[in-house]
Design a protein around this motif. Structure first.
Motif, mmCIF file in Angstrom:
data_model
loop_
_atom_site.group_PDB
_atom_site.id
_atom_site.type_symbol
_atom_site.label_atom_id
_atom_site.label_comp_id
_atom_site.label_asym_id
_atom_site.label_seq_id
_atom_site.Cartn_x
_atom_site.Cartn_y
_atom_site.Cartn_z
ATOM 1 N N ALA A 199 17.238 38.423 71.380
ATOM 2 C CA ALA A 199 16.652 37.367 72.215
ATOM 3 C C ALA A 199 17.179 36.008 71.755
ATOM 4 C CB ALA A 199 15.135 37.402 72.117
ATOM 5 N N PRO A 200 17.834 35.242 72.633
ATOM 6 C CA PRO A 200 18.344 33.930 72.236
ATOM 7 C C PRO A 200 17.209 32.998 71.801
ATOM 8 C CG PRO A 200 19.330 34.631 74.306
ATOM 9 C CD PRO A 200 18.216 35.582 74.013
ATOM 10 N N LEU A 201 17.500 32.171 70.818
ATOM 11 C CA LEU A 201 16.549 31.156 70.373
ATOM 12 C C LEU A 201 16.740 29.882 71.187
ATOM 13 C CD1 LEU A 201 16.586 31.161 66.453
ATOM 14 C CD2 LEU A 201 14.724 31.890 67.951
ATOM 15 N N VAL A 202 15.648 29.181 71.411
ATOM 16 C CA VAL A 202 15.696 27.854 72.024
ATOM 17 C C VAL A 202 14.923 26.905 71.118
ATOM 18 C CG1 VAL A 202 15.119 26.433 74.014
ATOM 19 C CG2 VAL A 202 15.828 28.819 74.350
ATOM 20 N N LEU A 203 15.588 25.849 70.690
ATOM 21 C CA LEU A 203 14.895 24.823 69.910
ATOM 22 C C LEU A 203 14.127 23.977 70.911
ATOM 23 C CD1 LEU A 203 16.506 22.703 67.032
ATOM 24 C CD2 LEU A 203 14.499 22.024 68.353
ATOM 25 N N ASP A 204 12.902 24.374 71.140
ATOM 26 C CA ASP A 204 12.100 23.776 72.208
ATOM 27 C C ASP A 204 10.957 22.918 71.694
ATOM 28 O OD1 ASP A 204 10.528 25.775 71.134
ATOM 29 O OD2 ASP A 204 9.912 26.619 73.071
ATOM 30 N N ARG A 205 10.865 22.770 70.352
ATOM 31 C CA ARG A 205 9.747 22.014 69.791
ATOM 32 C C ARG A 205 10.096 21.547 68.385
ATOM 33 N NH1 ARG A 205 5.399 25.882 70.667
ATOM 34 N NH2 ARG A 205 6.865 26.671 72.196
ATOM 35 N N LEU A 206 9.402 20.519 67.967
ATOM 36 C CA LEU A 206 9.392 20.109 66.573
ATOM 37 C C LEU A 206 8.024 20.487 66.021
ATOM 38 C CD1 LEU A 206 10.970 16.532 66.802
ATOM 39 C CD2 LEU A 206 12.124 18.725 66.445
ATOM 40 N N ALA A 207 8.022 21.053 64.836
ATOM 41 C CA ALA A 207 6.771 21.481 64.206
ATOM 42 C C ALA A 207 6.519 20.623 62.977
ATOM 43 C CB ALA A 207 6.843 22.950 63.824
ATOM 44 N N LEU A 208 5.329 20.085 62.889
ATOM 45 C CA LEU A 208 4.939 19.268 61.735
ATOM 46 C C LEU A 208 4.256 20.164 60.709
ATOM 47 C CD1 LEU A 208 4.707 16.421 60.464
ATOM 48 C CD2 LEU A 208 2.500 16.194 61.638
ATOM 49 N N TYR A 209 4.804 20.176 59.498
ATOM 50 C CA TYR A 209 4.246 20.951 58.395
ATOM 51 C C TYR A 209 3.677 19.993 57.354
ATOM 52 C CZ TYR A 209 6.323 25.466 59.842
ATOM 53 O OH TYR A 209 6.649 26.626 60.503
ATOM 54 N N HIS A 210 2.660 20.462 56.632
ATOM 55 C CA HIS A 210 1.941 19.601 55.686
ATOM 56 C C HIS A 210 1.721 20.345 54.376
ATOM 57 C CE1 HIS A 210 -2.081 17.749 54.302
ATOM 58 N NE2 HIS A 210 -1.150 16.849 54.068
ATOM 59 N N GLU A 211 2.090 19.698 53.286
ATOM 60 C CA GLU A 211 1.798 20.184 51.938
ATOM 61 C C GLU A 211 0.674 19.312 51.381
ATOM 62 O OE1 GLU A 211 4.374 21.008 47.859
ATOM 63 O OE2 GLU A 211 4.670 19.143 48.962
ATOM 64 N N ASP A 213 -0.941 19.119 48.580
ATOM 65 C CA ASP A 213 -0.737 18.619 47.221
ATOM 66 C C ASP A 213 0.481 19.314 46.650
ATOM 67 O OD1 ASP A 213 -1.164 17.123 44.977
ATOM 68 O OD2 ASP A 213 -3.072 18.039 44.421
ATOM 69 N N ALA A 214 1.094 18.701 45.648
ATOM 70 C CA ALA A 214 2.346 19.219 45.098
ATOM 71 C C ALA A 214 2.208 20.681 44.675
ATOM 72 C CB ALA A 214 2.775 18.367 43.913
ATOM 73 N N GLY A 215 3.116 21.519 45.170
ATOM 74 C CA GLY A 215 3.133 22.921 44.781
ATOM 75 C C GLY A 215 2.238 23.831 45.580
ATOM 76 N N THR A 216 1.455 23.291 46.503
ATOM 77 C CA THR A 216 0.574 24.123 47.318
ATOM 78 C C THR A 216 1.316 24.606 48.564
ATOM 79 O OG1 THR A 216 -0.284 22.182 48.484
ATOM 80 C CG2 THR A 216 -1.480 22.912 46.507
ATOM 81 N N PRO A 217 0.818 25.654 49.238
ATOM 82 C CA PRO A 217 1.500 26.146 50.433
ATOM 83 C C PRO A 217 1.529 25.107 51.558
ATOM 84 C CG PRO A 217 -0.003 27.804 49.578
ATOM 85 C CD PRO A 217 -0.296 26.538 48.836
ATOM 86 N N PHE A 218 2.626 25.109 52.288
ATOM 87 C CA PHE A 218 2.740 24.269 53.482
ATOM 88 C C PHE A 218 2.006 24.940 54.641
ATOM 89 C CE2 PHE A 218 6.040 22.376 51.037
ATOM 90 C CZ PHE A 218 6.347 21.146 51.597
ATOM 91 N N ASN A 219 1.403 24.105 55.483
ATOM 92 C CA ASN A 219 0.716 24.577 56.686
ATOM 93 C C ASN A 219 1.353 23.961 57.922
ATOM 94 O OD1 ASN A 219 -1.421 26.006 55.230
ATOM 95 N ND2 ASN A 219 -2.105 23.972 54.624
ATOM 96 N N ARG A 220 1.460 24.736 58.957
ATOM 97 C CA ARG A 220 1.957 24.250 60.248
ATOM 98 C C ARG A 220 0.777 23.624 60.977
ATOM 99 N NH1 ARG A 220 5.237 28.127 64.544
ATOM 100 N NH2 ARG A 220 5.525 26.582 66.221
ATOM 101 N N ILE A 221 0.799 22.305 61.161
ATOM 102 C CA ILE A 221 -0.389 21.620 61.654
ATOM 103 C C ILE A 221 -0.262 21.083 63.076
ATOM 104 C CG2 ILE A 221 -1.213 21.041 59.348
ATOM 105 C CD1 ILE A 221 -0.126 18.207 59.744
ATOM 106 N N ALA A 222 0.961 21.016 63.618
ATOM 107 C CA ALA A 222 1.103 20.510 64.993
ATOM 108 C C ALA A 222 2.481 20.854 65.531
ATOM 109 C CB ALA A 222 0.890 19.000 65.038
ATOM 110 N N ASP A 223 2.548 21.056 66.844
ATOM 111 C CA ASP A 223 3.823 21.262 67.541
ATOM 112 C C ASP A 223 4.006 20.155 68.566
ATOM 113 O OD1 ASP A 223 3.919 23.633 66.129
ATOM 114 O OD2 ASP A 223 4.375 24.873 67.880
#
Length: 230
Positions: A199-211, A213-223
């Motif tokens: 299935a071809p990929l389409v770059l159709d969005r920008l995703a904002l990720y948030h860490e 605090d230092a060293g903690t997992p990143f979370n996807r918080i908005a598209d």
């Protein structure tokens, strides 16, 4: 607290590619769900051991690398600019992804694409005003990674060495692997991701990720969908 934000591409969190990648990595960074059990014959504990960094960052392709916000800028400001930027740019067709090794890591890659390179460069330039300057400690750590003269120049200018002519789209699926582990994990990944590689990929969005605090997992918080009205 030392929080950071990153601007990535990630497929829709309801897509099969996202679901397979989250299961592979053991964590869905859009909702926090964790996954147990083997994947394509690989024991979960072994897979987690070989994907620790990829798990922490979440499935993504980097456009603007993780950054602390410059003094005076807020998350709300960043979100507003992302919404505006997305409305000014159209989606980019990336073609079919392929599994391949990249500097010792397993990743999904795509073919070179002028539209992709152009969009990635615009993201780097547009959002650099939100980036707090690197600390001397961070600069020293990043500069120690056998960077070329050009990459050091980009690191000092943009806080990240793999931008513009050094940019290569990739969606990381492992940490750096030794040859034996690479063969094992590549075989498993080929089986696991086979249903989505046609299935071809389409770059159709920008995703904002948030860490948080230092060293903690990143979370996807908005598209922010490209071509949409802010």
């Amino acid at each position: 607290m030392t929080e950071r934000f990153a601007i990535y591409y990630a497929p829709s969190a309801t897509s099969e590619l996202w679901e397979r990648a989250a299961t592979w990595l053991g964590r869905d960074c859009s909702d926090g769900e964790l996954f147990a059990g083997p994947v394509a014959g690989i024991d979960r504990d072994r897979l987690l051991n070989l994907t620790q960094s990829a798990n922490r960052y979440g499935f993504h392709a980097t456009l603007k690398a993780p950054m602390a916000l410059v003094e005076g800028a807020s998350e709300a400001d960043l979100r507003a600019e992302l919404s505006k930027f997305a409305s000014e740019h159209e989606p980019v067709n990336l073609g079919k992804p392929r599994l391949a090794g990249l500097d010792g890591f397993l990743a999904l890659l795509v073919d070179d694409n002028d539209g992709l390179q152009d969009l990635a460069a615009h993201v780097v330039e547009r959002f650099d005003l939100f980036r707090a300057p690197m600390s001397a400690k961070d600069r020293a750590a990043r500069a120690s990674r056998n960077l070329s003269a050009r990459q050091l120049e980009l690191l000092d200018a943009y806080g990240y060495p793999y931008v513009f002519d050094e940019f290569r789209f990739h969606m990381t699926l492992s940490d750096r692997l030794d040859p034996a582990a690479s063969a094992e994990i590549t075989q498993a990944a080929t089986t696991w991701f086979a249903p989505v590689l046609d299935a071809p990929l389409v770059l159709d969005r920008l995703a904002l990720y948030h860490e948080p605090d230092a060293g903690t997992p990143f979370n996807r918080i908005a598209d922010f969908k490209l071509g949409s009205t802010p």
